[in-house]
Design a protein around this motif. Structure first.
Motif, PDB file in Angstrom:
ATOM      1  N   ALA A 109      46.280  47.297  44.404  1.00 35.46           N
ATOM      2  CA  ALA A 109      47.246  46.188  44.340  1.00 35.46           C
ATOM      3  C   ALA A 109      46.574  44.829  44.463  1.00 35.46           C
ATOM      4  O   ALA A 109      47.024  43.853  43.861  1.00 35.46           O
ATOM      5  N   ASP A 110      45.471  44.752  45.222  1.00 31.90           N
ATOM      6  CA  ASP A 110      44.794  43.467  45.382  1.00 31.90           C
ATOM      7  C   ASP A 110      43.298  43.561  45.058  1.00 31.90           C
ATOM      8  O   ASP A 110      42.462  42.903  45.666  1.00 31.90           O
ATOM      9  N   ALA A 111      42.982  44.397  44.078  1.00 37.80           N
ATOM     10  CA  ALA A 111      41.579  44.562  43.679  1.00 37.80           C
ATOM     11  C   ALA A 111      41.504  44.953  42.208  1.00 37.80           C
ATOM     12  O   ALA A 111      42.500  45.374  41.611  1.00 37.80           O
ATOM     13  N   ASP A 112      40.322  44.792  41.638  1.00 35.67           N
ATOM     14  CA  ASP A 112      40.058  45.268  40.280  1.00 35.67           C
ATOM     15  C   ASP A 112      39.297  46.586  40.311  1.00 35.67           C
ATOM     16  O   ASP A 112      39.370  47.380  39.382  1.00 35.67           O
ATOM     17  N   ILE A 113      38.538  46.782  41.388  1.00 34.45           N
ATOM     18  CA  ILE A 113      37.740  47.991  41.558  1.00 34.45           C
ATOM     19  C   ILE A 113      37.899  48.439  43.009  1.00 34.45           C
ATOM     20  O   ILE A 113      37.801  47.621  43.931  1.00 34.45           O
ATOM     21  N   VAL A 114      38.144  49.730  43.208  1.00 42.06           N
ATOM     22  CA  VAL A 114      38.254  50.281  44.554  1.00 42.06           C
ATOM     23  C   VAL A 114      37.189  51.357  44.708  1.00 42.06           C
ATOM     24  O   VAL A 114      37.098  52.279  43.891  1.00 42.06           O
ATOM     25  N   VAL A 115      36.392  51.208  45.776  1.00 43.00           N
ATOM     26  CA  VAL A 115      35.260  52.097  46.023  1.00 43.00           C
ATOM     27  C   VAL A 115      35.415  52.737  47.402  1.00 43.00           C
ATOM     28  O   VAL A 115      35.622  52.024  48.387  1.00 43.00           O
ATOM     29  N   PRO A 116      35.290  54.067  47.506  1.00 37.26           N
ATOM     30  CA  PRO A 116      35.342  54.703  48.817  1.00 37.26           C
ATOM     31  C   PRO A 116      34.002  54.573  49.545  1.00 37.26           C
ATOM     32  O   PRO A 116      32.938  54.546  48.924  1.00 37.26           O
ATOM     33  N   VAL A 117      34.061  54.483  50.888  1.00 40.15           N
ATOM     34  CA  VAL A 117      32.861  54.332  51.706  1.00 40.15           C
ATOM     35  C   VAL A 117      32.947  55.297  52.889  1.00 40.15           C
ATOM     36  O   VAL A 117      33.990  55.426  53.527  1.00 40.15           O
ATOM     37  N   HIS A 118      31.822  55.972  53.145  1.00 42.22           N
ATOM     38  CA  HIS A 118      31.704  56.841  54.327  1.00 42.22           C
ATOM     39  C   HIS A 118      30.332  56.605  54.940  1.00 42.22           C
ATOM     40  O   HIS A 118      29.319  56.605  54.235  1.00 42.22           O
ATOM     41  N   ASP A 119      30.301  56.386  56.242  1.00 49.15           N
ATOM     42  CA  ASP A 119      29.046  56.123  56.957  1.00 49.15           C
ATOM     43  C   ASP A 119      28.230  55.001  56.305  1.00 49.15           C
ATOM     44  O   ASP A 119      27.005  55.096  56.182  1.00 49.15           O
ATOM     45  N   GLY A 120      28.919  53.958  55.836  1.00 45.99           N
ATOM     46  CA  GLY A 120      28.246  52.808  55.261  1.00 45.99           C
ATOM     47  C   GLY A 120      27.736  52.990  53.839  1.00 45.99           C
ATOM     48  O   GLY A 120      27.137  52.082  53.280  1.00 45.99           O
ATOM     49  N   GLN A 121      27.988  54.150  53.238  1.00 39.38           N
ATOM     50  CA  GLN A 121      27.517  54.435  51.886  1.00 39.38           C
ATOM     51  C   GLN A 121      28.703  54.618  50.946  1.00 39.38           C
ATOM     52  O   GLN A 121      29.657  55.333  51.284  1.00 39.38           O
ATOM     53  N   THR A 122      28.629  53.991  49.769  1.00 34.23           N
ATOM     54  CA  THR A 122      29.693  54.165  48.784  1.00 34.23           C
ATOM     55  C   THR A 122      29.571  55.539  48.129  1.00 34.23           C
ATOM     56  O   THR A 122      28.518  56.176  48.184  1.00 34.23           O
ATOM     57  N   GLY A 123      30.653  55.973  47.513  1.00 32.25           N
ATOM     58  CA  GLY A 123      30.661  57.284  46.861  1.00 32.25           C
ATOM     59  C   GLY A 123      31.635  57.326  45.703  1.00 32.25           C
ATOM     60  O   GLY A 123      31.952  56.305  45.105  1.00 32.25           O
ATOM     61  N   HIS A 124      32.119  58.508  45.414  1.00 36.95           N
ATOM     62  CA  HIS A 124      33.053  58.733  44.299  1.00 36.95           C
ATOM     63  C   HIS A 124      34.296  59.438  44.805  1.00 36.95           C
ATOM     64  O   HIS A 124      34.221  60.142  45.798  1.00 36.95           O
ATOM     65  N   PRO A 125      35.398  59.280  44.105  1.00 34.53           N
ATOM     66  CA  PRO A 125      35.614  58.597  42.826  1.00 34.53           C
ATOM     67  C   PRO A 125      35.673  57.082  43.000  1.00 34.53           C
ATOM     68  O   PRO A 125      35.791  56.584  44.112  1.00 34.53           O
ATOM     69  N   VAL A 126      35.597  56.373  41.874  1.00 32.61           N
ATOM     70  CA  VAL A 126      35.757  54.922  41.867  1.00 32.61           C
ATOM     71  C   VAL A 126      36.940  54.615  40.956  1.00 32.61           C
ATOM     72  O   VAL A 126      37.094  55.236  39.903  1.00 32.61           O
ATOM     73  N   LEU A 127      37.781  53.684  41.373  1.00 35.08           N
ATOM     74  CA  LEU A 127      38.978  53.316  40.626  1.00 35.08           C
ATOM     75  C   LEU A 127      38.789  51.927  40.016  1.00 35.08           C
ATOM     76  O   LEU A 127      38.418  50.977  40.707  1.00 35.08           O
ATOM     77  N   PHE A 128      39.045  51.838  38.709  1.00 34.19           N
ATOM     78  CA  PHE A 128      38.909  50.581  37.969  1.00 34.19           C
ATOM     79  C   PHE A 128      40.241  50.179  37.357  1.00 34.19           C
ATOM     80  O   PHE A 128      40.906  50.999  36.720  1.00 34.19           O
ATOM     81  N   ARG A 129      40.597  48.909  37.519  1.00 31.44           N
ATOM     82  CA  ARG A 129      41.766  48.344  36.847  1.00 31.44           C
ATOM     83  C   ARG A 129      41.431  48.194  35.358  1.00 31.44           C
ATOM     84  O   ARG A 129      40.272  48.075  34.965  1.00 31.44           O
ATOM     85  N   ALA A 130      42.454  48.169  34.515  1.00 31.65           N
ATOM     86  CA  ALA A 130      42.270  48.069  33.062  1.00 31.65           C
ATOM     87  C   ALA A 130      41.453  46.835  32.662  1.00 31.65           C
ATOM     88  O   ALA A 130      40.796  46.849  31.624  1.00 31.65           O
TER      89      ALA A 130
END
Length: 183
Positions: A109-130
């Motif tokens: 709702a307030d981003a173009d890209i949403v990235v998950p993070v665990h223990d300071g490290q990004t991962g997958h899946p990644v969500l992209f706005r059109a």
């Protein structure tokens, strides 16, 4: 209402695994089936699976899988129709908590890209706005979307997630470890 899709990247060559890791048995079903079953529990407008061979409805064949992840990602995004965003999902990550998809969808709702993070490290899946689709469709080679995420052109939001965002199957040992884990 936001219409979301998922592109599942499943055209890799599985070199470190020594065979088709996505067809390998994990607790009674193929690794890729675990991923797809999780997605089936969600209300996606479209699910596209990018593979090396035709595997039925919803699949897009990458005729040159040796060209790498960027090429597969671009093919998958190019196949999308009338959606507001897309999750890029890796076919060798069977331990993603399906609730994470809902959390990430809300964060869009307030981003173009949403990235998950665990223990300071990004991962997958990644969500992209059109708004990111043209950039995603221009990817090639074995380069994923990391440069797009880091470009500064888009509003990126990180959301906390569990360890499954890092759990991919690269070797037969990984398969054995995941089969015995309960967390």
């Amino acid at each position: 209402m936001t219409r979301l899709a998922a592109v599942v990247l499943a055209a890799g060559l599985s070199r470190r695994f020594g065979g088709n890791k996505l067809a390998a048995d994990l607790n009674g079903k193929p690794v890729l089936r675990h991923v797809l079953d999780g997605l089936d529990t969600l209300d996606f407008a479209q699910v596209v699976v990018v593979t090396r061979t035709e595997e039925g409805p919803g699949t897009i064949v990458n005729p040159r899988p040796e060209d790498g992840m960027g090429a597969s990602l671009a093919l998958g995004v190019a196949a999308l129709t009338d959606v507001d965003g897309v999750f890029i999902v890796l076919g060798d990550m069977p331990r993603i908590d399906v609730d994470l998809y809902r959390i990430m969808a809300e964060a869009l709702a307030d981003a173009d890209i949403v990235v998950p993070v665990h223990d300071g490290q990004t991962g997958h899946p990644v969500l992209f706005r059109a708004a990111c689709f043209d950039a995603l469709k221009s990817l090639s080679g074995d380069v994923g979307a990391r440069a797009i995420i880091r470009s500064g052109q888009y509003r990126v939001r990180q959301v906390p997630a569990g360890p499954g965002i890092h759990d991919d199957i690269d070797t037969p040992v990984d398969l054995t470890l995941f089969a015995s884990r309960t967390d």
